[in-house]
Write an enzyme that holds these catalytic residues in place. Structure first.
Site, PDB file in Angstrom:
ATOM      1  N   CYS A 145       0.833  -1.211   0.000  1.00 56.22           N
ATOM      2  CA  CYS A 145       0.000   0.000   0.000  1.00 56.22           C
ATOM      3  C   CYS A 145       0.864   1.256   0.000  1.00 56.22           C
ATOM      4  O   CYS A 145       0.537   2.247  -0.661  1.00 56.22           O
ATOM      5  CB  CYS A 145      -0.919   0.010   1.219  1.00 56.22           C
ATOM      6  SG  CYS A 145      -2.299  -1.158   1.152  1.00 56.22           S
ATOM      7  N   CYS A 171      -5.350   1.771   4.587  1.00 61.71           N
ATOM      8  CA  CYS A 171      -4.162   1.524   3.777  1.00 61.71           C
ATOM      9  C   CYS A 171      -3.040   2.512   4.058  1.00 61.71           C
ATOM     10  O   CYS A 171      -1.942   2.372   3.518  1.00 61.71           O
ATOM     11  CB  CYS A 171      -4.516   1.574   2.291  1.00 61.71           C
ATOM     12  SG  CYS A 171      -5.154   3.168   1.755  1.00 61.71           S
TER      13      CYS A 171
END
Length: 239
Positions: A120, A229
């Site tokens: 991420c 994320c």
């Protein structure tokens, strides 16, 4: 000074219609303003209301390289509906992606939370930093009911890590209200949405919701805990 300004503006826009709140906030910030879209339902609604002010806002999206085909389709339909809106695309650094694949594997994010967060970071957080560089105001589609850790947010908040103000116009909108706006204005919607994908991210990391599951349960479903994320976790209310 910033604390007092945000408190004042938060009180002013409380209960204000979306069509009025957005231009009101824009007038109160002189620097660079950015809007990030992932083409989810919330971002699509905001795109509709931001489009008339596109000359004052830089709109961007993060292409991780692992998107659903349906996401690209709604991207195109959005461009067709709002031709004056320039949506800039930011990509991850190829070298970072190559190094990750070599060390963790093409789908290494399934192996551990740390590996997933690193993916991420490479595909989202690093490109985001480029997109918001120099911005004073960042407009997002965050809503309070999306997750427990978003319930305490305010319309306007100081983001200490990114050194800017984050504006969440849809904060207190319910999903039903957001869907009503989509229907009222015939706003393009990702076709996956009606298949149970209420929160749509990268294809390998997103699945349809099962009956009764919370909004973000389909994101990183193999993990427990908070479903974030790294894009929206740095809010400092101490200013």
């Amino acid at each position: 000074m910033m604390k007092e300004k945000l408190q004042y503006l938060n009180n002013e826009i409380k209960g204000m219609p979306l069509a009025d709140a957005i231009p009101y906030v824009l007038k109160n910030f002189e620097g660079k303003k950015v809007f990030s879209t992932s083409f989810g339902i919330e971002d699509q609604v905001l795109t509709h209301f931001i489009a008339p002010y596109s000359e004052f806002i830089s709109t961007f999206t993060l292409d991780t390289g692992r998107q659903f085909t349906e996401t690209y389709e709604v991207f195109q339909r959005t461009q067709n509906k709002y031709p004056k809106l320039n949506i800039e695309t930011y990509f991850p650094e190829p070298e970072d992606v190559n190094n990750y694949v070599k060390s963790d594997g093409i789908n290494g994010f399934y192996n551990s939370v740390d590996s997933r967060k690193e993916c991420c970071r490479i595909r989202k957080v690093v490109p985001l930093q480029k997109a918001i560089k120099g911005a004073e105001l960042w407009i997002t589609g965050l809503r309070a009911e999306q997750s427990d850790n978003r319930e305490s947010l305010e319309f306007l908040e100081w983001d200490e890590a990114n050194q800017l103000v984050k504006f969440n116009p849809l904060l207190h909108y319910t999903l039903t209200e957001v869907e009503a706006l989509i229907n009222t204005y015939n706003i393009p919607l990702n076709s996956l949405y009606k298949k149970g994908y209420l929160s749509i991210g990268c294809a390998p990391c997103t699945r349809a919701l099962l009956e009764g599951e919370p909004f973000r349960a389909g994101r990183w479903w193999w993990e427990d805990g908070k479903k974030e994320c790294g894009l929206h976790i740095h809010t400092d209310k101490n200013y």
